[in-house]
Design an enzyme around this catalytic site. Structure first.
Site, PDB file in Angstrom:
ATOM      1  N   LYS A 189      -3.362  -9.774  -1.757  1.00 32.43           N
ATOM      2  CA  LYS A 189      -2.337  -9.618  -2.797  1.00 32.43           C
ATOM      3  C   LYS A 189      -1.076 -10.432  -2.496  1.00 32.43           C
ATOM      4  CE  LYS A 189       1.040  -6.510  -1.267  1.00 32.43           C
ATOM      5  NZ  LYS A 189       0.680  -6.482   0.120  1.00 32.43           N
ATOM      6  N   GLY A 191       0.803  -1.218   0.000  1.00 31.91           N
ATOM      7  CA  GLY A 191       0.000   0.000   0.000  1.00 31.91           C
ATOM      8  C   GLY A 191       0.836   1.268   0.000  1.00 31.91           C
ATOM      9  N   ASN A 192       1.990   1.246   0.679  1.00 31.51           N
ATOM     10  CA  ASN A 192       2.782   2.484   0.789  1.00 31.51           C
ATOM     11  C   ASN A 192       3.430   2.890  -0.533  1.00 31.51           C
ATOM     12  OD1 ASN A 192       4.545   0.256   1.009  1.00 31.51           O
ATOM     13  ND2 ASN A 192       6.079   1.508   2.031  1.00 31.51           N
ATOM     14  N   LYS A 201       1.751 -12.243   4.706  1.00 36.56           N
ATOM     15  CA  LYS A 201       3.014 -12.233   3.944  1.00 36.56           C
ATOM     16  C   LYS A 201       3.835 -13.476   4.268  1.00 36.56           C
ATOM     17  CE  LYS A 201       3.256  -7.213   4.131  1.00 36.56           C
ATOM     18  NZ  LYS A 201       2.195  -7.054   3.131  1.00 36.56           N
ATOM     19  N   LYS A 236     -11.145  -9.376   5.415  1.00 38.64           N
ATOM     20  CA  LYS A 236     -10.218  -8.454   4.753  1.00 38.64           C
ATOM     21  C   LYS A 236     -10.712  -7.012   4.877  1.00 38.64           C
ATOM     22  CE  LYS A 236      -7.117  -7.163   1.611  1.00 38.64           C
ATOM     23  NZ  LYS A 236      -5.687  -7.143   1.924  1.00 38.64           N
TER      24      LYS A 236
HETATM   25  P1  ADP Z   1       1.157  -3.852   2.771  1.00 38.20           P
HETATM   26  O1  ADP Z   1       0.297  -2.764   2.229  1.00 38.20           O
HETATM   27  O2  ADP Z   1       2.564  -3.755   2.286  1.00 38.20           O
HETATM   28  O3  ADP Z   1       0.568  -5.231   2.612  1.00 38.20           O
HETATM   29  P2  ADP Z   1       0.569  -4.093   5.628  1.00 38.20           P
HETATM   30  O4  ADP Z   1       0.249  -2.908   6.502  1.00 38.20           O
HETATM   31  O5  ADP Z   1      -0.536  -5.014   5.270  1.00 38.20           O
HETATM   32  O6  ADP Z   1       1.314  -3.521   4.344  1.00 38.20           O
HETATM   33  O7  ADP Z   1       1.712  -4.973   6.324  1.00 38.20           O
HETATM   34  C1  ADP Z   1       2.967  -4.408   6.701  1.00 38.20           C
HETATM   35  C2  ADP Z   1       2.977  -3.997   8.172  1.00 38.20           C
HETATM   36  O8  ADP Z   1       2.987  -5.154   9.028  1.00 38.20           O
HETATM   37  C3  ADP Z   1       4.213  -3.273   8.633  1.00 38.20           C
HETATM   38  O9  ADP Z   1       4.177  -1.910   8.287  1.00 38.20           O
HETATM   39  C4  ADP Z   1       4.185  -3.484  10.144  1.00 38.20           C
HETATM   40  O10 ADP Z   1       3.579  -2.378  10.793  1.00 38.20           O
HETATM   41  C5  ADP Z   1       3.274  -4.688  10.335  1.00 38.20           C
HETATM   42  N1  ADP Z   1       3.830  -5.818  11.098  1.00 38.20           N
HETATM   43  C6  ADP Z   1       3.080  -6.633  11.865  1.00 38.20           C
HETATM   44  N2  ADP Z   1       3.812  -7.583  12.445  1.00 38.20           N
HETATM   45  C7  ADP Z   1       5.104  -7.372  12.055  1.00 38.20           C
HETATM   46  C8  ADP Z   1       6.336  -8.049  12.323  1.00 38.20           C
HETATM   47  N3  ADP Z   1       6.400  -9.116  13.120  1.00 38.20           N
HETATM   48  N4  ADP Z   1       7.475  -7.571  11.753  1.00 38.20           N
HETATM   49  C9  ADP Z   1       7.407  -6.494  10.931  1.00 38.20           C
HETATM   50  N5  ADP Z   1       6.273  -5.809  10.646  1.00 38.20           N
HETATM   51  C10 ADP Z   1       5.120  -6.249  11.189  1.00 38.20           C
HETATM   52 MG    MG Z   2      -1.260  -5.937   3.486  1.00 35.06          MG
END
Ligand code: ADP
Ligand code: MG
Length: 303
Positions: free
Chosen positions: A202, A9-10, A264, A118
Site C-alpha cells: 500500500k 494497519g493500526n 515506506k 509480503k
Molecule cells: P503500517 O500498517 O502502517 O504499514 P508497519 O508495521 O508495516 O505499519 O510499519 C510501521 C512500523 O515500522 C512501526 O510501528 C515500527 O515498529 C516499525 N519500524 C521499523 N523500523 C523503523 C524505524 N527505523 N523507525 C520507525 N519505525 C520503524
Molecule cells: Mg506496512
C-alpha cells in the site's frame, strides 16, 4: 494542498467489528485536514484483512487472492467512507465521500512473482505453519519475532487503471478512497486486463497514486510519530527531516526494517524523486495535523 493519505494497519483494526469502532477516531484527523481546506485522497492497507477474508471462506471454495483483495477494498472502503461521511456530517461539512474499486497494473515479469515476500493473515506457530505449508502449498516465513505468516508476491505498481475517474472526482471536490490494499493487481496483455494473485504494497501504491494525481504531499500514517535511526536501540535518534541522499545512506546502513519501515521510505523516495517540490510526511494518525505544521513527524524532501 492536494494530499494523498495512506492509512496503516493500526487505523483499521483486525476484524470488521473492531475496525468500525477504531474508524470513528481514525477519521477525525482526516476530517481536520479536510476542514482546513486540503484536498484529500485516501488510500489504505489490507494485510491482516486479506488474510482474514481468505480464512473466512469455506475450505471447499478456492478464493483467489485477487478476489480476496477486491473484497477487502469493498468492505474497508465501505466502512471508511461511512465513518468519514458521518464525521463530516457532524461538522456540517458537505462533501461527498466515495470509495472506488481500483485496479493497479503490475508487470507480470516483476521478479516479485518468483520471490513472495509480503506477509498476510494471522501469525502462526512454527508447527502450524509447517502443517499449512503441506496442506496448501503456500509459503510461510518468520515475521519479525512475532510468529509465522503466509507470504505472497508483492510486485511494484506500474499504473492505476481508474486514474482518470479519480482525477475527475478530485477535481469535483469529492473525497476519494482508492487503491485500497494497494489496489487489485492486474496485468495488461495486448490492451486487455486480467487479475493476478499478489498483494501490492500500500505504501508503493500510495506513492504511485500521489504521482499520478500530482499531489503536493504524501502522508503515510502509521503506528509511530516519527522515523528513527538505530530504531529500538539505546542510541535511537528520531528524525525530523531527511533528504534523498540521507535516506539512501540510512537505507544502506540498515536502519529501516524490510516489510514495515523500508517500503515506506522507498515509496517516499519514489515520490520525491519524481518532482523536487514533492514532500512526504511519515507520522502517526493522531499527529497528522501537527505533522503538516512540521511540529512532529518526519519529512522526506528532495534536498
Ligand atoms: P503500517 O500498517 O502502517 O504499514 P508497519 O508495521 O508495516 O505499519 O510499519 C510501521 C512500523 O515500522 C512501526 O510501528 C515500527 O515498529 C516499525 N519500524 C521499523 N523500523 C523503523 C524505524 N527505523 N523507525 C520507525 N519505525 C520503524
Ligand atoms: Mg506496512
Amino acid at each position: 494542498m492536494k494530499i494523498v493519505i495512506a492509512l496503516g494497519g493500526n487505523a483499521l483494526g483486525n476484524s470488521p467489528q473492531e475496525q468500525k469502532e477504531i474508524l470513528k477516531d481514525s477519521v477525525k484527523p482526516i476530517a481536520d485536514l479536510i476542514q482546513e481546506g486540503h484536498q484529500i485522497i485516501l488510500a489504505h492497507g489490507n494485510g491482516p484483512q486479506v488474510g482474514m477474508v481468505l480464512n473466512a471462506f469455506d475450505k471447499d471454495v478456492e478464493l483467489p487472492m485477487v478476489e480476496a483483495n477486491a473484497m477487502t477494498q469493498g468492505y474497508i472502503g465501505y466502512q471508511l467512507q461511512q465513518s468519514l461521511q458521518n464525521e463530516l456530517m457532524n461538522r456540517k461539512i458537505n462533501k461527498p465521500v466515495v470509495s472506488l474499486v481500483t485496479q493497479v497494473v503490475v508487470d507480470e515479469n516483476d521478479s516479485a512473482f518468483l520471490h513472495p515476500t509480503k506477509p498476510i493473515g494471522p501469525f502462526l506457530s512454527k508447527e502450524d505453519a509447517l502443517v499449512q505449508e503441506e496442506l496448501t502449498g503456500h509459503t510461510f516465513i518468520e515475521d519479525s519475532g512475532r510468529g509465522y505468516r503466509r507470504v505472497v508476491p508483492s510486485p511494484k505498481p506500474v499504473d492505476i487503471v481508474e486514474i482518470e475517474s479519480i482525477k475527475q472526482l478530485v477535481e469535483d471536490g469529492q473525497i476519494v478512497i482508492t487503491v485500497g490494499g494497494g489496489g487489485i493487481p492486474v496485468i495488461k496483455n495486448q490492451g486487455l486486463l486480467s487479475g493476478i494473485d499478489a498483494v501490492i504494497d500500500k505504501d508503493f501504491a500510495s506513492s504511485q497514486l500521489a504521482i499520478q494525481v500530482q499531489a503536493d504531499l504524501l502522508i503515510i500514517l502509521t503506528a509511530v510519530d516519527q522515523i528513527a535511526i538505530n530504531f529500538n536501540k539505546p542510541n535511537q535518534q528520531w528524525l525530523t527531516s531527511i533528504n534523498i541522499e540521507q535516506a539512501n545512506q540510512f537505507i544502506q546502513e540498515g536502519h529501516f526494517a524490510p516489510g514495515s519501515m523500508l517500503p515506506k521510505i522507498e515509496a517516499a523516495l519514489n515520490f520525491v524523486q519524481h518532482n523536487p517540490n514533492n514532500k512526504v510526511l511519515i507520522t502517526s494518525l493522531e499527529k497528522a495535523s501537527l505533522g503538516i505544521q512540521e511540529k512532529t513527524g518526519t519529512i522526506i524532501r528532495h534536498s
